[in-house]
Design a protein around this motif. Structure first.
Motif, PDB file in Angstrom:
ATOM      1  N   GLN A 263       0.798  -1.219   0.000  1.00 11.34           N
ATOM      2  CA  GLN A 263       0.000   0.000   0.000  1.00 11.34           C
ATOM      3  C   GLN A 263       0.834   1.273   0.000  1.00 11.34           C
ATOM      4  N   GLU A 264       2.006   1.221   0.638  1.00 12.41           N
ATOM      5  CA  GLU A 264       2.835   2.431   0.697  1.00 12.41           C
ATOM      6  C   GLU A 264       3.430   2.815  -0.657  1.00 12.41           C
ATOM      7  N   TYR A 265       3.292   1.917  -1.647  1.00 14.88           N
ATOM      8  CA  TYR A 265       3.848   2.186  -2.976  1.00 14.88           C
ATOM      9  C   TYR A 265       2.770   2.456  -4.025  1.00 14.88           C
ATOM     10  N   TRP A 266       1.530   2.507  -3.630  1.00 12.60           N
ATOM     11  CA  TRP A 266       0.458   2.675  -4.602  1.00 12.60           C
ATOM     12  C   TRP A 266       0.563   4.012  -5.333  1.00 12.60           C
ATOM     13  N   LYS A 267       0.265   3.958  -6.618  1.00 17.94           N
ATOM     14  CA  LYS A 267       0.269   5.169  -7.439  1.00 17.94           C
ATOM     15  C   LYS A 267      -1.010   5.965  -7.174  1.00 17.94           C
ATOM     16  N   HIS A 268      -0.867   7.291  -7.040  1.00 17.34           N
ATOM     17  CA  HIS A 268      -2.020   8.158  -6.795  1.00 17.34           C
ATOM     18  C   HIS A 268      -2.379   8.947  -8.054  1.00 17.34           C
TER      19      HIS A 268
END
Length: 303
Positions: A263-268
């Protein structure tokens, strides 16, 4: 300028849009000879042919295309202005054409369009799903929905949804068989459910965000889809890690069975905007849809 030119331009745009004299005459509710005469007078005024004519179709010449492009906004603004006066004291009537991605349909329009149609029975709502970028002015749409507020000149962008992430999810069955990745470096050992971007006919790469920078990850795929429902079905079947926008994930009836990973690497992604020509809201049929969609989404950008 001869005041008749405005009328000729309306006819010219109808011919360009409909592809011929007969179809344009039906749209304008006038006789074909009258349409032909208006086009002839416009070509005489300009001094150049505007269409290549064949027995089967009419195609714009270079001069015709330039005239169409340079007057499209003007003609549409005039039509909206006239329509706004006609709307005074009347119920909203007519067709509203909206283009949007399948994601935007699922999240924004699908839950509400039936209610809109019941509220405004004299409006015909035409919905077109397309995942690419659409020039609504050139393609005859009244409204569009897409990411970001960067729009063409003389267009208005109105925020509908706040920024959100593209989540990575896998199923309990997949986790039991292959484990759960805890770092991006582990992803090449796993399968990705690929997404084919229709407009570019290419596989969309998996892009994560690490320390504020984009990180592209290469992974093998056993399943490639161009539809978000198929993507979710692939996750359910344990065929790999799937990319699903977080608001869409919340709508899934079995969302609790989708295990989020990294989750800490998800693209926004940027906010989602409703966009439309600057003067189109003068037409009551368009304004009521703009207001309706805005009211259905609260100030936090949630459905």
């Amino acid at each position: 300028m001869n005041s008749s030119i405005y009328g000729y331009l309306i006819v010219f745009h109808a011919i360009a849009e409909q592809g011929g004299i007969a179809a344009a005459s039906r749209k304008l509710e006038t006789a074909p000879p009258s349409v032909s005469k208006s086009l002839k007078l416009l070509e005489q005024h300009i001094g150049l042919p505007l269409f290549h004519r064949t027995t089967r179709k009419m195609e714009l010449t270079e001069a015709g295309q330039r005239l169409l492009d340079s007057t499209k906004q003007l003609v549409q603004s005039l039509e909206y202005a006239v329509e706004s006066v006609q709307d005074l004291g009347e119920v909203p009537t007519g067709t509203v054409r909206i283009t949007l991605s399948r994601f935007a349909y699922q999240l924004i329009l699908k839950p509400h369009f039936a209610e809109f149609c019941r509220l405004y029975p004299h409006i015909q709502l035409e919905i077109s799903l397309y995942d690419g970028t659409v020039d609504i002015l050139q393609q005859g749409f009244d409204l569009g929905i897409r990411f970001g507020d960067k729009v063409e000149p003389n267009m208005v962008a109105r925020k509908l949804l706040a920024p959100f992430a593209e989540g990575l999810y896998l199923s309990p069955d997949y986790a039991a068989q292959y484990g759960i990745p805890h770092t991006p470096q582990e992803l090449p050992n796993h399968c990705l459910i690929g997404y084919r971007f229709i407009t570019a006919n290419r596989i969309l790469p998996l892009i994560l965000q690490q320390n504020g920078q984009d990180l592209t990850v290469e992974m093998e795929s056993r399943l490639i889809a161009n539809d978000i429902d198929v993507m979710a079905d692939g996750v359910r079947a344990g065929l790999g890690i799937g990319r699903i926008f977080t608001p869409i994930h919340c709508l899934l009836p079995d969302s609790e069975r989708f295990i989020p990973v990294l989750q800490e690497y998800w693209k926004h992604y940027p906010p989602v905007y409703l966009y439309y020509p600057q003067h189109s809201q003068k037409a009551k049929r368009i304004q009521v849809l703009i207001d309706f969609l805005s009211q259905k989404l609260d100030e936090n950008g949630k459905p």
